[in-house]
Design a protein around this motif. Structure first.
Motif, short mmCIF file in Angstrom:
data_model
loop_
_atom_site.label_atom_id
_atom_site.label_comp_id
_atom_site.label_asym_id
_atom_site.label_seq_id
_atom_site.Cartn_x
_atom_site.Cartn_y
_atom_site.Cartn_z
N TYR A 94 25.96 32.83 11.88
CA TYR A 94 26.98 31.89 12.35
C TYR A 94 27.01 30.56 11.59
O TYR A 94 27.75 29.66 11.97
N TYR A 95 26.23 30.43 10.55
CA TYR A 95 26.17 29.14 9.87
C TYR A 95 27.54 28.74 9.32
O TYR A 95 28.20 29.50 8.62
N GLY A 96 27.97 27.53 9.65
CA GLY A 96 29.23 27.01 9.13
C GLY A 96 30.45 27.45 9.89
O GLY A 96 31.55 26.97 9.63
N PHE A 97 30.29 28.33 10.88
CA PHE A 97 31.45 28.82 11.63
C PHE A 97 31.39 28.49 13.12
O PHE A 97 32.38 28.56 13.80
N SER A 98 30.22 28.18 13.62
CA SER A 98 30.08 28.00 15.05
C SER A 98 28.85 27.15 15.34
O SER A 98 28.01 26.92 14.47
N ASP A 99 28.75 26.71 16.58
CA ASP A 99 27.56 25.98 16.99
C ASP A 99 26.40 26.91 17.34
O ASP A 99 25.29 26.46 17.62
N ASN A 100 26.66 28.23 17.31
CA ASN A 100 25.63 29.20 17.65
C ASN A 100 24.71 29.45 16.46
O ASN A 100 24.60 30.56 15.96
N THR A 101 24.08 28.42 15.97
CA THR A 101 23.20 28.56 14.82
C THR A 101 21.77 28.34 15.24
O THR A 101 21.47 27.74 16.28
N CYS A 102 20.85 28.83 14.40
CA CYS A 102 19.43 28.66 14.71
C CYS A 102 18.95 27.28 14.23
O CYS A 102 19.68 26.55 13.56
N ASN A 103 17.72 26.96 14.55
CA ASN A 103 17.19 25.66 14.16
C ASN A 103 16.60 25.66 12.76
O ASN A 103 15.92 24.72 12.37
N LYS A 104 16.89 26.73 11.99
CA LYS A 104 16.37 26.81 10.63
C LYS A 104 17.41 26.45 9.58
O LYS A 104 17.16 26.60 8.39
N MET A 105 18.59 26.07 10.00
CA MET A 105 19.60 25.75 9.01
C MET A 105 19.25 24.44 8.29
O MET A 105 18.63 23.56 8.90
N PRO A 106 19.64 24.28 7.00
CA PRO A 106 20.40 25.25 6.20
C PRO A 106 19.54 26.28 5.47
O PRO A 106 20.06 27.10 4.74
N ARG A 107 18.22 26.24 5.68
CA ARG A 107 17.35 27.14 4.93
C ARG A 107 17.68 28.60 5.24
O ARG A 107 17.59 29.45 4.37
N CYS A 108 18.04 28.88 6.50
CA CYS A 108 18.40 30.24 6.88
C CYS A 108 19.53 30.77 5.99
O CYS A 108 19.51 31.92 5.55
N ALA A 109 20.53 29.91 5.70
CA ALA A 109 21.66 30.32 4.88
C ALA A 109 21.30 30.38 3.40
O ALA A 109 21.69 31.32 2.70
N THR A 110 20.56 29.38 2.92
CA THR A 110 20.22 29.37 1.49
C THR A 110 19.34 30.56 1.11
O THR A 110 19.53 31.17 0.06
N ASP A 111 18.38 30.90 1.97
CA ASP A 111 17.52 32.05 1.68
C ASP A 111 18.31 33.35 1.71
O ASP A 111 18.12 34.23 0.87
N TYR A 112 19.21 33.45 2.69
CA TYR A 112 19.99 34.70 2.84
C TYR A 112 20.95 34.89 1.68
O TYR A 112 21.02 35.95 1.07
N GLN A 113 21.69 33.85 1.35
CA GLN A 113 22.66 33.95 0.26
C GLN A 113 21.98 34.02 -1.10
O GLN A 113 22.53 34.55 -2.06
N GLY A 114 20.73 33.53 -1.17
CA GLY A 114 19.99 33.57 -2.42
C GLY A 114 19.60 34.98 -2.84
O GLY A 114 19.16 35.19 -3.98
N LYS A 115 19.75 35.94 -1.94
CA LYS A 115 19.46 37.33 -2.30
C LYS A 115 20.48 37.90 -3.29
O LYS A 115 20.26 38.94 -3.90
N ILE A 116 21.61 37.21 -3.39
CA ILE A 116 22.67 37.65 -4.31
C ILE A 116 22.73 36.67 -5.48
O ILE A 116 22.92 35.47 -5.29
N SER A 117 22.58 37.19 -6.67
CA SER A 117 22.53 36.34 -7.85
C SER A 117 23.91 35.80 -8.22
O SER A 117 24.94 36.37 -7.85
N GLY A 118 23.90 34.71 -8.99
CA GLY A 118 25.15 34.12 -9.45
C GLY A 118 26.02 35.08 -10.24
O GLY A 118 27.24 35.13 -10.04
N PRO A 119 25.44 35.87 -11.16
CA PRO A 119 26.26 36.83 -11.91
C PRO A 119 26.98 37.85 -11.04
O PRO A 119 28.05 38.32 -11.40
#
Length: 506
Positions: free
Chosen positions: A351-376
């Motif tokens: 729910y990061y960036g879309f709702s208040d239903n986020t965990c207390n780990k933001m933004p690291r929760c999002a950066t780690d998750y999206q970091g699984k996909i490389s820029g290329p």
């Protein structure tokens, strides 16, 4: 004396003619099969021996040698059974050699001498037609083989049918085109999707130009629902495409009742899929999901949940449209011209960036998750869109309005596809997404305002050359939907709204 019967072996989707040579000689009783035969072929001798016994034919108690030539090519599959059996019958002078010289033979034998259906009959029949040969195949494969246009396809239900045919006592049936095509199941309709007008517009653009698309949104926002409706707004297959897909389906044993494939494939591999199941390979180098999605859609839901090495392995086939599997003795190439549609949550919680239903780990929760996909990999998605959550939809005035059905959207998509096919008929491509090199500069013309916006987008999003070219190709598709020859500022602006160098800003 050595008898010879022709059959085929498959290297990728290309059949290669194999000569089955049989020799019966005096000496120690044995039955040997040589020529790099795999386990399934080596076991054929027991099936052939039992089949001979079933039809009351004495098996020769001599030294039997079967050679599969060329001997340096690995062979696999149970379809060699019938060819080996016919070669033995020829060597035993039960079947005349001159009668089988003009035929190719394929089929698996059962212990009761029945000829069992095998995979790959359609490409084998096409190969036989090219070589001006007939084909003997299982009766169940007849409807499939008939699409090759070969007039001399003979159908065998049992081994005795082959003997009776060449003895002149009873002719085998000839293959005929199947009748009464199976009823097509209705495809999911865009009218079922309420709201999400921006997302549906992006889906229409993706369908018109066959652009790769990434959808980001919270759980339950409709990412999978939209992806499943892409088939319903994709252009119909041409006759050539139907045959190409049917050849792949024939090799995979997935042809329905012998009818040609008439719908684009929609493959949805799970995130637990192995590298071999996705790319192709394994012990027998079989086609993977990207090949089974050829000319269709490969939908990867929850993209970051796939192993990173699988995601990164997608780079080459996305660009080259083929996948090559390397082996010690040869290289096997499968087609992989698929449209990649991927979906992902903005973070592990969703729910990061879309709702208040986020965990207390933001933004690291999002950066780690999206970091699984490389820029290329991000760079290879022509279209990147954000799917609105339910709260945003309810607040919009158009939430209760009826949605446009797929049939109307499909009409616009097909019109845009026809424009592209006509424009590129001299350069060997048919879609904007296939443009590359000088063809991009040749066919995509921007007016002054559009060129100015493009320069701003390149700087703002730090676009690579590939990213800029993809932005141009998407804008050309939007212009085609608008039936405009030139790309104007509105087309390039809309294309830019589908492209971002980062999924979310933290």
């Amino acid at each position: 004396m050595v008898s010879k019967v022709l059959t085929v072996s498959f290297c990728g989707i290309e059949p290669q003619i194999i000569e089955v040579q049989a020799q019966i000689s005096s000496g120690l009783v044995a039955f040997n099969i040589v020529g790099l035969a795999n386990k399934a072929i080596a076991e054929s001798k027991e099936r052939i021996r039992a089949a001979f016994s079933t039809i009351g034919l004495a098996f020769p108690n001599k030294r039997i040698t079967i050679n599969l030539a060329p001997a340096d090519i690995t062979k696999e599959g149970s379809h060699f059974d019938l060819a080996i059996a016919v070669a033995l019958l020829t060597e035993m002078e039960i079947v005349p050699q001159e009668e089988v010289d003009s035929m190719m033979v394929m089929g698996e034998l059962s212990l009761d001498a029945s000829v069992i259906k095998v995979n790959g009959i359609l490409p084998a029949a096409i190969k036989a037609s090219e070589e001006k040969l007939g084909l003997i195949c299982p009766k169940e494969n007849g409807p499939e083989a008939s699409w090759s246009g070969n007039d001399l396809i003979l159908l065998a239900a049992k081994l005795i049918d082959v003997i009776s045919h060449f003895k002149g006592s009873k002719a085998m049936e000839k293959a005929e085109l199947p009748q009464n095509a199976p009823e097509r199941k209705p495809l999911p309709d865009l009218a079922d999707v309420i709201g999400q007008e921006e997302s549906k517009r992006a889906l229409e653009v993706a369908a018109a130009g066959r652009h790769h698309m990434l959808m980001i949104g919270p759980p339950g926002s409709g990412k999978s629902t939209l992806a499943k409706r892409l088939i319903g707004i994709s252009p119909q297959l041409s006759s050539k495409e139907k045959l190409e897909l049917s050849i792949i389906s024939s090799l995979a044993g997935e042809m329905r009742e012998g009818f040609l494939v008439n719908e684009r494939p929609f493959r949805t591999p799970h995130s637990s899929a192995s590298l071999a199941s996705m790319m192709g390979g394994g012990r027998n180098a079989k086609p993977g999901e990207i090949t089974m999605a050829h000319l269709g859609i490969l939908f990867m839901d929850e993209l970051p949940e796939f192993p990173r090495f699988i995601i990164d392995a997608m780079r080459q086939p996305i660009e080259d449209k083929v996948i090559t599997i390397s082996r010690v003795h040869n290289h096997i190439t499968y087609p992989a011209d698929f449209q990649l549609i991927a979906a992902m949550n903005p973070c592990k919680c969703g729910y990061y960036g879309f709702s208040d239903n986020t965990c207390n780990k933001m933004p690291r929760c999002a950066t780690d998750y999206q970091g699984k996909i490389s820029g290329p990999i991000y760079d290879r998605f022509d279209i990147q869109i954000f799917i609105q959550d339910t709260a945003s939809l309810i607040s919009k005035s158009d939430f209760a309005q009826s949605s446009e059905p797929s049939a109307i959207v499909l009409q616009r998509v097909e019109e845009a596809s026809e424009i592209q096919a006509k424009r590129y008929q001299d350069v060997g491509i048919s879609k904007n997404s296939q443009l590359d090199g000088e063809n991009i500069r040749k066919f995509i013309k921007l007016d002054y305002d559009a060129e100015k916006i493009l320069k701003e987008m390149v700087v703002k999003f730090s676009l690579s050359m590939r990213g800029m070219n993809k932005l141009l190709k998407v804008s050309k598709t939007i212009a085609d939907l608008d039936k405009s020859q030139a790309v104007n500022k509105f087309h390039i602006s809309e294309a830019a709204s589908y492209k971002s160098s980062k999924v979310l800003k933290f």
